[in-house]
Design a protein around this motif. Structure first.
Motif, short mmCIF file in Angstrom:
data_model
loop_
_atom_site.label_atom_id
_atom_site.label_comp_id
_atom_site.label_asym_id
_atom_site.label_seq_id
_atom_site.Cartn_x
_atom_site.Cartn_y
_atom_site.Cartn_z
N PRO A 108 -21.83 17.68 116.10
CA PRO A 108 -21.78 18.01 117.53
C PRO A 108 -22.33 16.89 118.40
O PRO A 108 -23.41 16.36 118.14
N HIS A 109 -21.56 16.53 119.41
CA HIS A 109 -21.92 15.51 120.39
C HIS A 109 -22.05 14.11 119.80
O HIS A 109 -22.55 13.20 120.45
N GLY A 110 -21.59 13.93 118.56
CA GLY A 110 -21.56 12.59 117.98
C GLY A 110 -20.51 11.74 118.68
O GLY A 110 -19.47 12.24 119.11
N HIS A 111 -20.78 10.45 118.78
CA HIS A 111 -19.85 9.53 119.47
C HIS A 111 -18.82 8.98 118.50
O HIS A 111 -19.18 8.37 117.49
N LEU A 112 -17.56 9.18 118.83
CA LEU A 112 -16.45 8.67 118.04
C LEU A 112 -15.82 7.49 118.78
O LEU A 112 -15.11 7.69 119.79
N PRO A 113 -16.05 6.24 118.37
CA PRO A 113 -15.43 5.10 119.05
C PRO A 113 -13.91 5.15 118.90
O PRO A 113 -13.39 5.29 117.80
N PHE A 114 -13.21 5.05 120.03
CA PHE A 114 -11.75 5.09 119.97
C PHE A 114 -11.09 3.91 120.68
O PHE A 114 -9.89 3.70 120.57
N GLN A 115 -11.88 3.09 121.40
CA GLN A 115 -11.29 2.00 122.17
C GLN A 115 -12.30 0.89 122.38
O GLN A 115 -13.49 1.14 122.53
N PHE A 116 -11.80 -0.34 122.35
CA PHE A 116 -12.65 -1.44 122.81
C PHE A 116 -11.82 -2.42 123.60
O PHE A 116 -10.60 -2.52 123.45
N SER A 117 -12.53 -3.13 124.48
CA SER A 117 -11.94 -4.26 125.20
C SER A 117 -12.79 -5.48 124.92
O SER A 117 -14.02 -5.39 124.85
N LEU A 118 -12.13 -6.62 124.71
CA LEU A 118 -12.83 -7.84 124.33
C LEU A 118 -12.22 -9.02 125.08
O LEU A 118 -11.04 -9.32 124.92
#
Length: 477
Positions: free
Chosen positions: A300-310
């Protein structure tokens, strides 16, 4: 005068700022009703999802339960209780459902007060309350297939804790009822004068119209004895504050206000640039977090990275290249990491804004994927936080006391703006991504995908432009 209803939400509002509640009830046309934010909508939706699992669990057990039962008293107290359990001895148990992973007792919101208020209302309405519970999420729950409510939920008995609050709350309730019964009040000021800016009520400007802008509330971490002193002496203008009476960081804001121009510490800025090594990688993550995890392996409420900009700056004079990644489905971030590895080399600085966010996500991913730990921890070791410059190196009163990129960007690089973007903040990005991955292939999905890419790209492009602006400042004599 018509009897005014006092709900749990009203009462929490009263405890935060009594006059603000009065204005809402007596002059709703004057009250500055804000838009129901996307963040609030997200929380509400997730609250319903958690409630659904509570209902599923309770309906599988013996007992007499009712949901969203209403209680009202003769003097206008009102409560809608999430779950009421009717016991065989004619007593009732009350359950308040929360989407948090613990029973919160912090200064901003005490959940035990919520259920204690409801208990008081139910008893004043003629019911005998035996026990009260806060139902919250299990912080140690890890999704694996279909969600099992008995593993997801924790039923915390807070009966004793609520009882300890009752006498004081009853007194506060009496005060709230008395206030709402008044046809007029002094609208000259409110108690939020003694609170930091982030805790001001929605009606602060209505009740405190003489406060200048900027003011002492633009001082970082202004609170306690200093704030009380300045308010009592009616020294709201920053120019009336003596630098020697504030903290070192606050002093910079005061100096900027006194001088009427930004405070610039060229040595500090130069020290930052001395640590920068080329190539430079300007990096920003977007993550999805929700009360009920949407993929296996998440809590619960864990962060799932789905996007990055570089954005990659090879040297001082080289053209900046842009790389990006956006997941098209809800999956754990192994592809995210591998794509990042393709574009971030083994040397050079990584620059983020509020870098602790990216660093924390990297640590989490390193723990999940030990074979990627060396790469991710290496990224962290090379990461610099561009926001640090704006804490002590470049302080402009025009930032409004904030070091957010959204406060700094329009002042330093007015040509770049978040305003008007369909996706303009992290919550917008979470909501848009969830919607995007649920849409079938087609124009709508492609359009939403592009909006997400545009927003995240702006985050790192903004860092590039601010970096260049500060590099020019550092060179100035």
């Amino acid at each position: 005068m018509k009897k005014m209803q006092l709900s749990k939400t009203d009462f929490i509002h009263f405890l935060s700022c009594a006059k603000s509640l009065w204005l809402l009830k007596h002059k709703p046309e004057t009250y500055p009703h804000g838009k129901f934010s996307n963040f609030a909508r997200k929380l509400t939706k997730e609250g319903y999802e958690v409630e659904g699992y509570v209902k599923e669990l309770l309906r599988a057990h013996s007992g007499s339960f009712s949901f969203q039962q209403e209680f009202e008293t003769s003097r206008g107290l009102y409560a809608k209780v999430d779950v009421v359990e009717n016991n065989e001895d004619d007593t009732v148990n009350l359950y308040e459902i929360k989407s948090s992973t613990s029973v919160k007792r912090d200064a901003s919101h005490d959940q035990v007060k919520d259920i204690a208020f409801q208990k008081i209302v139910a008893e004043e309405a003629g019911h005998k309350v035996e026990q009260v519970f806060i139902v919250h999420l299990n912080r140690d729950f890890v999704r694996s297939g279909k969600v099992k409510p008995e593993e997801l939920l924790v039923f915390a008995d807070v009966t004793e804790r609520a009882a300890k609050l009752e006498d004081r709350l009853r007194g506060k309730i009496d005060q709230a009822v008395e206030l709402l019964g008044q046809a007029r009040i002094d609208e000259g000021s409110c108690t939020c004068l003694f609170l930091a800016k982030g805790k001001h009520c929605d009606t602060f400007e209505h009740f405190n119209q003489e406060i200048p802008n900027p003011s002492i509330y633009n001082l970082p971490r202004i609170r306690g004895a200093l704030l009380t002193k300045l308010v009592e002496e009616e020294r709201f203008d920053l120019r009336a504050v003596v630098p020697e009476e504030v903290t070192d960081r606050q002093k910079l804001v005061v100096q900027a206000a006194h001088q009427g121009e930004p405070y610039i510490d060229r040595a500090m800025i130069g020290g930052f640039f001395d640590r920068v090594e080329y190539p430079i990688y300007f990096l920003d993550y977007e993550t999805y977090a929700s009360a009920i995890p949407i993929v296996d392996g998440m809590s619960p409420h864990g962060h799932l990275p789905f996007q990055f900009s570089l954005h990659v700056m090879g040297s001082k004079d080289a053209d900046v290249r842009h790389k990006e990644y956006l997941a098209d489905e809800a999956v754990l971030p192994i592809a995210f990491i591998e794509e990042l590895e393709e574009h971030i080399g083994g040397s050079g600085s990584v620059i983020s804004w509020y870098a602790s966010f990216e660093k924390t996500r990297n640590n989490e991913m390193a723990e999940r994927y030990p074979d990627k730990a060396e790469f991710l921890k290496g990224v962290n070791e090379r990461t610099l936080d561009l926001m640090d410059i704006f804490k002590t190196g470049y302080v402009d009163i025009a930032f409004g006391g904030s070091t957010s990129i959204k406060a700094v960007l329009p002042i330093l690089v007015p040509g770049l703006k978040y305003e008007g973007l369909p996706v303009a903040n992290g919550t917008d990005a979470m909501i848009a991504w969830r919607k995007m991955i649920e849409l079938p292939d087609g124009d709508d999905k492609a359009h939403l995908r592009q909006e997400l890419l545009d927003y995240c790209e702006l985050d790192t492009l903004a860092m590039v432009k601010i970096f260049e602006k500060m590099r020019g400042t550092e060179r100035e004599v």
